[in-house]
Write an enzyme that holds these catalytic residues in place. Structure first.
Site, PDB file in Angstrom:
ATOM      1  N   ASP A  47      -1.693   6.411   6.462  1.00 45.92           N
ATOM      2  CA  ASP A  47      -2.475   5.517   5.901  1.00 45.92           C
ATOM      3  C   ASP A  47      -3.037   4.678   7.039  1.00 45.92           C
ATOM      4  O   ASP A  47      -2.033   4.227   7.403  1.00 45.92           O
ATOM      5  CB  ASP A  47      -1.961   4.992   4.549  1.00 45.92           C
ATOM      6  CG  ASP A  47      -3.334   3.622   4.071  1.00 45.92           C
ATOM      7  OD1 ASP A  47      -4.511   3.689   4.922  1.00 45.92           O
ATOM      8  OD2 ASP A  47      -2.739   2.810   3.280  1.00 45.92           O
ATOM      9  N   LYS A  58     -11.911  -1.675   7.077  1.00 45.07           N
ATOM     10  CA  LYS A  58     -11.780  -2.698   7.807  1.00 45.07           C
ATOM     11  C   LYS A  58     -11.505  -2.352   8.859  1.00 45.07           C
ATOM     12  O   LYS A  58     -12.999  -3.791   9.995  1.00 45.07           O
ATOM     13  CB  LYS A  58     -10.069  -2.826   7.691  1.00 45.07           C
ATOM     14  CG  LYS A  58      -9.392  -3.781   6.619  1.00 45.07           C
ATOM     15  CD  LYS A  58      -9.594  -2.673   5.540  1.00 45.07           C
ATOM     16  CE  LYS A  58      -8.881  -3.173   4.049  1.00 45.07           C
ATOM     17  NZ  LYS A  58      -8.429  -1.538   3.406  1.00 45.07           N
ATOM     18  N   TRP A  96       0.782  -1.162   0.163  1.00 41.03           N
ATOM     19  CA  TRP A  96      -0.071   0.139   0.180  1.00 41.03           C
ATOM     20  C   TRP A  96       0.966   1.423   0.314  1.00 41.03           C
ATOM     21  O   TRP A  96       0.380   2.214  -0.462  1.00 41.03           O
ATOM     22  CB  TRP A  96      -1.241  -0.108   1.726  1.00 41.03           C
ATOM     23  CG  TRP A  96      -2.167  -1.178   0.719  1.00 41.03           C
ATOM     24  CD1 TRP A  96      -1.988  -1.867   2.239  1.00 41.03           C
ATOM     25  CD2 TRP A  96      -2.754  -1.281  -0.281  1.00 41.03           C
ATOM     26  NE1 TRP A  96      -2.919  -3.408   1.457  1.00 41.03           N
ATOM     27  CE2 TRP A  96      -3.768  -3.003   0.363  1.00 41.03           C
ATOM     28  CE3 TRP A  96      -3.319  -0.319  -1.330  1.00 41.03           C
ATOM     29  CZ2 TRP A  96      -5.259  -2.920  -0.843  1.00 41.03           C
ATOM     30  CZ3 TRP A  96      -4.235  -0.841  -2.122  1.00 41.03           C
ATOM     31  CH2 TRP A  96      -5.176  -1.954  -1.434  1.00 41.03           C
TER      32      TRP A  96
HETATM   33  C1  PLP Z   1      -7.095  -2.228   2.004  1.00 34.42           C
HETATM   34  C2  PLP Z   1      -6.443  -0.641   1.962  1.00 34.42           C
HETATM   35  C3  PLP Z   1      -5.900  -0.326   1.639  1.00 34.42           C
HETATM   36  C4  PLP Z   1      -6.947   0.054   0.335  1.00 34.42           C
HETATM   37  O1  PLP Z   1      -8.183   0.948   0.480  1.00 34.42           O
HETATM   38  P1  PLP Z   1      -8.849   0.849  -0.821  1.00 34.42           P
HETATM   39  O2  PLP Z   1      -9.997   1.871  -0.284  1.00 34.42           O
HETATM   40  O3  PLP Z   1      -9.849  -0.264  -2.005  1.00 34.42           O
HETATM   41  O4  PLP Z   1      -8.978   1.946  -2.220  1.00 34.42           O
HETATM   42  C5  PLP Z   1      -4.783   1.020   1.553  1.00 34.42           C
HETATM   43  N1  PLP Z   1      -4.648   0.773   1.831  1.00 34.42           N
HETATM   44  C6  PLP Z   1      -4.420   0.321   3.394  1.00 34.42           C
HETATM   45  C7  PLP Z   1      -3.178   0.075   4.820  1.00 34.42           C
HETATM   46  C8  PLP Z   1      -5.464  -0.549   3.262  1.00 34.42           C
HETATM   47  O5  PLP Z   1      -5.539  -1.890   4.032  1.00 34.42           O
END
Ligand code: PLP
Length: 359
Positions: free
Chosen positions: A170, A194, A101
């Site tokens: 993030d 999540k 990511w």
């Molecule tokens: C799942 C995830 C993403 C991607 O998220 P989307 O909402 O599908 O764009 C980005 N960063 C992390 C750390 C993730 O776990």
């Protein structure tokens, strides 16, 4: 047989939340409508919109210096929005690479402005977090980290350990899983699917001085525009925000983020013990000091054994254990809504599988 899910995302929501949503399905508070059928400009929806923000603030102790935004486009849109809004003239965005990511976030930033990698864990195939000794420079636009690496299963152990004037994180896969000091961060973003609720809404926490007005940024991509309009610039994902609010209420009732952390530590310990006490039958993917409390990743000796493990686990009612397609192996995602009991059942299954096939 009851099924137990360990998916990486989207993932299961608390049972209590689903039952409440079901109860309110065709009649939200005697209005005769589902909340998603209400106008986003009406009082009924607006009170939920504000309630969800207030709950975010209370649960994470967000100071008045920061705004809470609800956006769309997932964390992936934030990979682009962050550099669009925060890289200003002569400034360079700095990225810490700790997994897929953060690689993606960096790739997007490079399309938009001057960006550099500060440090990367790639040499270890992201099995371990890199040493973070970093001093900020005057021309840094920001420093970007990924708090939990969903795919590899590593997590920065202390979110208060970073220091940068504009720290960006993030936190998609571990927001609300443990307390930390929001005031140290310039911007935090998290796709909801999540730990916060269903896909469709992304939470952004942004320090107000970073809400820059700009002629060159399209309105829909501007934090300033969304903040000015209290995240009602265009139609928000009403139903996702409604569910997010219910998930936050559930967290409150459970005892808040401190309680989530206590549970998450115990859950993770249950599974890591199962790995570490297996005499090498199961091997943790990440080094112990980098291990995530949210995504427990491990391998068996061969890919064939891993396929067998997945197949047999499904026959025993466990789902979602297959590692991400890019790395393989096994991954148990144990976000806030996953119970201690589920982790104990999985640990018992792991022992059972080893006893049956480990000779
Ligand atoms: C799942 C995830 C993403 C991607 O998220 P989307 O909402 O599908 O764009 C980005 N960063 C992390 C750390 C993730 O776990």
């Amino acid at each position: 047989m009851e099924r137990i899910y360990f998916q990486a995302g989207p993932t299961t929501l608390p049972k209590e939340v689903m039952l409440r949503a079901k109860k309110e399905w065709d009649d939200f508070e005697n209005t005769g409508l589902n909340i998603m059928e209400h106008s986003h400009r009406g009082d009924t929806y607006e009170s939920i919109h504000e309630e969800a923000k207030t709950r975010m603030r209370q649960l994470l102790n967000i100071p008045d210096t920061h705004d809470v935004l609800f956006l769309q486009g997932g964390a992936s849109l934030q990979f682009a929005m962050v550099p669009m809004n925060l890289i200003t003239a002569q400034k360079t965005a700095k990225y810490v690479l700790t997994g897929s990511w953060s690689e993606k976030a960096y790739k997007e930033a490079k399309r938009i402005g001057s960006s550099e990698i500060v440090v990367s864990g790639k040499e270890t195939d992201y099995r371990t977090l890199p040493q973070m000794i970093y001093e900020s420079f005057d021309n840094d636009a920001y420093l970007h980290i990924t708090s939990n690496n969903t795919i590899y299963g590593s997590q920065w152990p202390d979110l208060n350990a970073f220091s940068h004037p504009v720290l960006v994180a993030d936190m998609s896969s571990d927001i609300m899983s443990r307390p930390f000091s929001v005031s140290q961060y310039g911007l935090i973003y998290a796709g909801a699917q999540k730990n916060l609720g269903p896909a469709g809404v992304t939470a952004v926490i942004i320090r107000k001085d970073l809400l820059r007005e700009s002629e060159s940024i399209p309105s829909i991509l501007s934090y300033h525009v969304h903040a000015e309009n209290r995240s009602l610039y265009n139609t928000p994902p009403v139903y996702s925000i409604y569910l997010l609010n219910l998930v936050l209420q559930w967290m409150e009732e459970q005892g808040g983020v401190e309680e989530m952390e206590r549970r998450n530590k115990k859950k993770a310990e249950t599974l890591y013990n199962a790995i570490d006490n297996s005499s090498g039958f199961y091997q943790g993917y990440c080094t112990p000091e980098s291990r995530s409390l949210m995504n427990v990743t491990f391998n068996l000796n061969t890919e064939e054994a891993e396929r067998h493990f997945i197949k047999e686990s499904e026959a025993h009612g466990f789902y979602g254990l297959k590692g991400h397609r890019s790395v393989g192996g096994i991954r148990a995602s144990i976000y806030n809504a996953v119970s201690q009991e589920s982790c104990e059942e999985l640990a018992a299954f792991m022992l059972h599988f080893q006893e049956k096939y480990g000779k």
